[in-house]
Scaffold this motif. Sequence first.
Motif, PDB file in Angstrom:
ATOM      1  N   ARG A  56      -9.739   2.571  10.092  1.00  0.00           N
ATOM      2  CA  ARG A  56      -9.820   1.324  10.864  1.00  0.00           C
ATOM      3  C   ARG A  56      -9.270   0.150  10.058  1.00  0.00           C
ATOM      4  N   GLN A  57      -9.365   0.212   8.751  1.00  0.00           N
ATOM      5  CA  GLN A  57      -8.689  -0.815   7.933  1.00  0.00           C
ATOM      6  C   GLN A  57      -7.185  -0.713   8.152  1.00  0.00           C
ATOM      7  N   LYS A  58      -6.696   0.538   8.231  1.00  0.00           N
ATOM      8  CA  LYS A  58      -5.264   0.757   8.449  1.00  0.00           C
ATOM      9  C   LYS A  58      -4.824   0.178   9.803  1.00  0.00           C
ATOM     10  N   GLU A  59      -5.648   0.345  10.830  1.00  0.00           N
ATOM     11  CA  GLU A  59      -5.318  -0.232  12.149  1.00  0.00           C
ATOM     12  C   GLU A  59      -5.137  -1.744  12.049  1.00  0.00           C
ATOM     13  N   ALA A  60      -6.023  -2.392  11.307  1.00  0.00           N
ATOM     14  CA  ALA A  60      -5.897  -3.850  11.132  1.00  0.00           C
ATOM     15  C   ALA A  60      -4.654  -4.174  10.324  1.00  0.00           C
ATOM     16  N   PHE A  61      -4.406  -3.389   9.276  1.00  0.00           N
ATOM     17  CA  PHE A  61      -3.200  -3.611   8.457  1.00  0.00           C
ATOM     18  C   PHE A  61      -1.951  -3.550   9.325  1.00  0.00           C
ATOM     19  N   ASP A  62      -1.924  -2.610  10.257  1.00  0.00           N
ATOM     20  CA  ASP A  62      -0.743  -2.447  11.115  1.00  0.00           C
ATOM     21  C   ASP A  62      -0.508  -3.656  12.022  1.00  0.00           C
ATOM     22  N   MET A  63      -1.546  -4.453  12.274  1.00  0.00           N
ATOM     23  CA  MET A  63      -1.384  -5.647  13.113  1.00  0.00           C
ATOM     24  C   MET A  63      -0.806  -6.830  12.328  1.00  0.00           C
ATOM     25  N   LEU A  64      -0.832  -6.751  11.002  1.00  0.00           N
ATOM     26  CA  LEU A  64      -0.241  -7.810  10.176  1.00  0.00           C
ATOM     27  C   LEU A  64       1.277  -7.713  10.239  1.00  0.00           C
ATOM     28  N   LEU A  65       1.942  -8.859  10.155  1.00  0.00           N
ATOM     29  CA  LEU A  65       3.401  -8.853  10.036  1.00  0.00           C
ATOM     30  C   LEU A  65       3.773  -8.968   8.549  1.00  0.00           C
ATOM     31  N   GLU A  66       5.046  -8.859   8.248  1.00  0.00           N
ATOM     32  CA  GLU A  66       5.500  -8.924   6.856  1.00  0.00           C
ATOM     33  C   GLU A  66       5.392 -10.356   6.325  1.00  0.00           C
ATOM     34  N   PRO A  67       5.307 -10.524   4.986  1.00  0.00           N
ATOM     35  CA  PRO A  67       5.194  -9.496   3.948  1.00  0.00           C
ATOM     36  C   PRO A  67       3.765  -8.995   3.796  1.00  0.00           C
ATOM     37  N   LYS A  68       3.642  -7.698   3.567  1.00  0.00           N
ATOM     38  CA  LYS A  68       2.303  -7.098   3.433  1.00  0.00           C
ATOM     39  C   LYS A  68       2.403  -5.821   2.612  1.00  0.00           C
ATOM     40  N   GLU A  69       1.273  -5.416   2.042  1.00  0.00           N
ATOM     41  CA  GLU A  69       1.231  -4.195   1.240  1.00  0.00           C
ATOM     42  C   GLU A  69      -0.143  -3.572   1.402  1.00  0.00           C
ATOM     43  N   HIS A  70      -0.185  -2.265   1.547  1.00  0.00           N
ATOM     44  CA  HIS A  70      -1.465  -1.566   1.675  1.00  0.00           C
ATOM     45  C   HIS A  70      -1.656  -0.685   0.459  1.00  0.00           C
ATOM     46  N   CYS A  71      -2.710  -0.933  -0.276  1.00  0.00           N
ATOM     47  CA  CYS A  71      -2.989  -0.183  -1.505  1.00  0.00           C
ATOM     48  C   CYS A  71      -4.231   0.661  -1.287  1.00  0.00           C
ATOM     49  N   ILE A  72      -4.088   1.990  -1.378  1.00  0.00           N
ATOM     50  CA  ILE A  72      -5.227   2.904  -1.176  1.00  0.00           C
ATOM     51  C   ILE A  72      -5.820   3.270  -2.541  1.00  0.00           C
ATOM     52  N   LEU A  73      -7.118   3.106  -2.677  1.00  0.00           N
ATOM     53  CA  LEU A  73      -7.790   3.512  -3.915  1.00  0.00           C
ATOM     54  C   LEU A  73      -8.295   4.941  -3.725  1.00  0.00           C
ATOM     55  N   LEU A  74      -7.512   5.892  -4.253  1.00  0.00           N
ATOM     56  CA  LEU A  74      -7.802   7.310  -4.020  1.00  0.00           C
ATOM     57  C   LEU A  74      -9.149   7.706  -4.617  1.00  0.00           C
ATOM     58  N   GLY A  75      -9.920   8.437  -3.820  1.00  0.00           N
ATOM     59  CA  GLY A  75     -11.171   9.002  -4.322  1.00  0.00           C
ATOM     60  C   GLY A  75     -12.307   8.000  -4.444  1.00  0.00           C
ATOM     61  N   ARG A  76     -12.045   6.722  -4.091  1.00  0.00           N
ATOM     62  CA  ARG A  76     -13.081   5.701  -4.275  1.00  0.00           C
ATOM     63  C   ARG A  76     -13.762   5.363  -2.943  1.00  0.00           C
ATOM     64  N   ASN A  77     -15.006   4.846  -3.066  1.00  0.00           N
ATOM     65  CA  ASN A  77     -15.685   4.369  -1.858  1.00  0.00           C
ATOM     66  C   ASN A  77     -15.881   2.852  -1.909  1.00  0.00           C
ATOM     67  N   HIS A  78     -16.624   2.321  -0.932  1.00  0.00           N
ATOM     68  CA  HIS A  78     -16.743   0.866  -0.762  1.00  0.00           C
ATOM     69  C   HIS A  78     -17.277   0.176  -2.012  1.00  0.00           C
ATOM     70  N   PHE A  79     -18.103   0.901  -2.789  1.00  0.00           N
ATOM     71  CA  PHE A  79     -18.751   0.272  -3.934  1.00  0.00           C
ATOM     72  C   PHE A  79     -18.256   0.786  -5.281  1.00  0.00           C
ATOM     73  N   ASP A  80     -17.985   2.101  -5.374  1.00  0.00           N
ATOM     74  CA  ASP A  80     -17.810   2.662  -6.719  1.00  0.00           C
ATOM     75  C   ASP A  80     -16.490   2.253  -7.378  1.00  0.00           C
ATOM     76  N   TRP A  81     -15.560   1.654  -6.617  1.00  0.00           N
ATOM     77  CA  TRP A  81     -14.313   1.193  -7.246  1.00  0.00           C
ATOM     78  C   TRP A  81     -14.588   0.027  -8.199  1.00  0.00           C
ATOM     79  N   MET A  82     -15.769  -0.586  -8.064  1.00  0.00           N
ATOM     80  CA  MET A  82     -16.096  -1.743  -8.903  1.00  0.00           C
ATOM     81  C   MET A  82     -16.623  -1.345 -10.275  1.00  0.00           C
TER      82      MET A  82
END
Lengths: 210, 210
Positions: B163-189
Amino acid sequence: MHRRIDDFMDSITWFSQHPLVDPEKIAVWGLCFDGNIMLATAASDRRIAAVVAVAPMMDTTGDPERREALLELALADRAGRIAGEEPMYLPLVDEDGVTALGQPLGNFFSTMEGLNMPVENRVTANTYMRCVNWNMLHLLPKISPTPVIMVTPEHDQVFPASRQKEAFDMLLEPKEHCILLGRNHFDWMFGDMDVAFNKQLDFLKKHMQL
Amino acid sequence: MHRRIDDFMDSITWFSQHPLVDPEKIAVWGLCFDGNIMLATAASDRRIAAVVAVAPMMDTTGDPERREALLELALADRAGRIAGEEPMYLPLVDEDGVTALGQPLGNFFSTMEGLNMPVENRVTANTYMRCVNWNMLHLLPKISPTPVIMVTPEHDQVFPASRQKEAFDMLLEPKEHCILLGRNHFDWMFGDMDVAFNKQLDFLKKHMQL
């Protein structure tokens, strides 16, 4: 816009405690932008027994080409007020009767003068930022099961009948769309108003067990 | 929500007048619901040079089955306050870590305690009405040309990556989507944060001529 909705909800709290009011039978009625606001209010306030939205202006974003200039003025208005300056006002309509959003308001001022309700021709720049960002279309399907009647002047020059119909189609049942044939945004308020008001009364009687 | 956006705009006015700040180089950074709020703010405030939205919670309407009960409590909260009562509070999360909206907040409380930032487990009922009505998706295409980087933990358990990706797709350029592999909402911190922050820094350097 949101404060306006809050205020209407609080006014319903007041009315529903008033000895002359049956709290089960409170309907709301809104014309033009207040048609929009009444629909938005009814999506949250389940004490509302029915909604009448007349010639509702469902979109205040205006001409996209004016958006950036309005935002810049609005931010300058906010910054000026923080610095202790007076609010920055823009005209409600220019000499052609068009708002800063690019929406034609037609004979709004002469109509209001004719009704002995003169209106100052000014709106703060910050208010225009509220307009260009406002969107409540996502709330339309959430008004149901509260009944809604939309009353659309066939020749609405302020917000076209076709776009009012689009909003009507997003409402769920129960709902009714009443078209005022041959009328525009303002002239339905003069002369024979029986057709317009009898339809609304019939709708309220039916759905509110009056 | 709207007051929050107003406050951020006014804080940018304050920052842009501060002698240590280059007003051309103000970026905003928001996590979870503040990712949403920063995106909404950037749609109006053109002084913002770039947006970083981390694990943005784009939708706070929650479980539709809870909507009516929350509205009823919110209206009772408003009516009570008008009558001079204290605000009515609901828990932020129940014993299963789920908000009144039905959204799982996972290990939010233990995370905040681990960061020595304890949070009171309460939210007013009126605030939940703001949540169930909030929608700023229509503003996403209006943020451009302000650059946006969205940072999405692959296993976000609070607001799903899809669903974050769906919102990202509604943005126009310039934009960048960075996926944090293997991480969840909290543990990336925690642990190795270099990947997450270096991507954001690179994006800001590129778009803000740092």
